[in-house]
Design a protein around this motif. Structure first.
Motif, short mmCIF file in Angstrom:
data_model
loop_
_atom_site.label_atom_id
_atom_site.label_comp_id
_atom_site.label_asym_id
_atom_site.label_seq_id
_atom_site.Cartn_x
_atom_site.Cartn_y
_atom_site.Cartn_z
N TRP A 98 0.85 -1.18 0.00
CA TRP A 98 0.00 0.00 0.00
C TRP A 98 0.89 1.24 0.00
O TRP A 98 2.08 1.16 0.28
CB TRP A 98 -0.94 0.01 1.21
CG TRP A 98 -0.25 0.22 2.53
CD1 TRP A 98 -0.06 1.40 3.19
CD2 TRP A 98 0.36 -0.79 3.36
NE1 TRP A 98 0.62 1.21 4.36
CE2 TRP A 98 0.89 -0.14 4.51
CE3 TRP A 98 0.52 -2.18 3.25
CZ2 TRP A 98 1.56 -0.82 5.51
CZ3 TRP A 98 1.18 -2.85 4.26
CH2 TRP A 98 1.69 -2.19 5.37
N HIS A 99 0.31 2.38 -0.31
CA HIS A 99 1.07 3.62 -0.32
C HIS A 99 0.10 4.79 -0.18
O HIS A 99 -1.11 4.65 -0.41
CB HIS A 99 1.89 3.78 -1.60
CG HIS A 99 1.25 3.19 -2.83
ND1 HIS A 99 0.18 3.76 -3.46
CD2 HIS A 99 1.53 2.06 -3.52
CE1 HIS A 99 -0.18 3.02 -4.50
NE2 HIS A 99 0.62 1.98 -4.56
N ARG A 100 0.63 5.92 0.21
CA ARG A 100 -0.22 7.10 0.40
C ARG A 100 -0.75 7.62 -0.93
O ARG A 100 -1.84 8.21 -1.00
CB ARG A 100 0.56 8.21 1.11
CG ARG A 100 -0.30 9.43 1.42
CD ARG A 100 0.37 10.42 2.36
NE ARG A 100 -0.43 11.62 2.48
CZ ARG A 100 -0.25 12.73 1.76
NH1 ARG A 100 0.76 12.79 0.92
NH2 ARG A 100 -1.04 13.78 1.91
N GLN A 114 -2.32 -4.02 8.16
CA GLN A 114 -1.19 -3.23 7.69
C GLN A 114 -0.16 -3.00 8.80
O GLN A 114 1.04 -3.04 8.55
CB GLN A 114 -1.68 -1.89 7.13
CG GLN A 114 -2.43 -2.05 5.81
CD GLN A 114 -3.10 -0.76 5.38
OE1 GLN A 114 -3.72 -0.06 6.17
NE2 GLN A 114 -2.99 -0.44 4.10
N SER A 126 -5.95 5.88 -1.93
CA SER A 126 -4.81 6.05 -1.04
C SER A 126 -4.88 5.09 0.15
O SER A 126 -5.94 4.89 0.75
CB SER A 126 -4.80 7.50 -0.54
OG SER A 126 -3.87 7.70 0.47
N LYS A 127 -3.76 4.45 0.47
CA LYS A 127 -3.57 3.61 1.65
C LYS A 127 -4.34 2.29 1.61
O LYS A 127 -4.49 1.62 2.64
CB LYS A 127 -3.92 4.37 2.93
CG LYS A 127 -3.10 5.64 3.14
CD LYS A 127 -3.56 6.40 4.37
CE LYS A 127 -2.80 7.71 4.51
NZ LYS A 127 -3.28 8.51 5.66
N LYS A 159 -6.44 -1.69 8.62
CA LYS A 159 -5.36 -0.99 9.31
C LYS A 159 -4.61 -1.92 10.26
O LYS A 159 -3.38 -1.87 10.37
CB LYS A 159 -5.93 0.19 10.10
CG LYS A 159 -4.87 1.07 10.76
CD LYS A 159 -3.97 1.74 9.74
CE LYS A 159 -2.96 2.66 10.38
NZ LYS A 159 -2.03 3.24 9.39
#
Length: 283
Positions: free
Chosen positions: A32-34, A182, A67-68, A179
């Protein structure tokens, strides 16, 4: 050692021309990434794992990933997937009206992804703009400015239509559960070369072992320990391809304390010994 992942670059826009055939097991692993991401299937058929869902994209189709959001790409054979990731602030400054009115509502929403199919006219327009964005990356003279102009046009069409899409198109994710996964994944990424147990992984976020198991099975279709072993083997494969270190040293640096055990696991996963894998990669 850092295993390269998409996203998280100093520049707010990054373009990639990926062929899944060149990746181990034709797979870009869970990450994942922003940045949000737009991906186009130029050839082949690609399966996208996004949260708990699996989406199959055929040639000519595309997808937006917010995002995320936890995601993965894989194909049974070849799959050419040009894609780009973009920081939201690339479209407009974070404190601007444009950002607050048109960007923030989408990236902070519960929309995890949006597919673009060729039977919807507005989605076809987005695919066409995506292709233009990818093509303009070859033009060094106007690349950055043209990319921004095209991306703003793409986002306008996206913003105008995404709220009108049916529930079967706009997909959501259990953010709290994702979350937790992650956080456990990040803990593994940072500590994979040390001795880690299921107890430690679960206690890192204050959940029971059974909860940790259920979360990993739900989102990643594996267990925390199997994910840890897979990540260690991925780290070892990177070292085999990119360094001249001895196999014993690589085993130890990847978190394996027994080189014979490492070699057995590596061959079971890659169908090659570490030395054979290195020879093939260096050809």
């Amino acid at each position: 050692m850092e295993i390269k992942q998409h996203g998280s670059s100093a520049y707010p826009f990054q373009y990639y021309y990926d062929n899944l055939e060149l990746f181990d097991f034709h797979c870009i692993e869970w990450h994942w990434h922003r940045e949000f991401e737009f991906l186009y299937v130029e050839s082949g058929q690609v399966t996208c794992g996004i949260g708990e869902k699996k989406i199959i994209l055929s040639e000519g189709e595309a997808i937006f990933i917010n995002s995320k959001i936890l995601h993965q790409f894989y194909a049974s054979s070849d799959g050419v997937i040009p894609n780009f990731v973009c920081m939201p602030e690339f479209i407009a400054p974070e404190n601007s009206l444009i950002y607050k009115k048109y960007i923030l509502p989408i990236i902070s929403s519960n929309i995890s992804f949006q597919c673009f199919r060729i039977n919807e006219s507005w989605q076809v327009k987005i695919i066409q703009i995506m292709i233009k964005i990818m093509e303009i990356q070859e033009n060094e003279k106007i690349r950055e400015l043209a990319t921004l102009a095209l991306l703003q046009n793409l986002w306008l069409i996206f913003y105008e239509n995404v709220k009108l899409s049916g529930k079967e198109e706009v997909q959501t994710v259990d953010e709290a559960a994702q979350k937790r996964v992650q956080l456990m994944m990040q803990y593994i990424h940072e500590n994979y070369n040390h001795g880690l147990s299921l107890d430690e992984i679960a206690s890192h976020i204050g959940v029971s072992k059974s909860t940790a198991l259920n979360l990993f099975r739900r989102f990643l279709h594996t267990t925390p320990v199997d994910y840890l072993i897979g990540y260690r083997l991925q780290a070892a494969s990177w070292l085999l391809k990119n360094t001249n270190k001895k196999v014993k040293t690589i085993a130890y640096e990847s978190g394996f304390r027994n080189v014979d055990y490492f070699c057995r696991l590596f061959k079971r996963r890659y169908h090659l010994t570490p030395s054979e894998y290195r020879c093939i990669c260096l050809k």
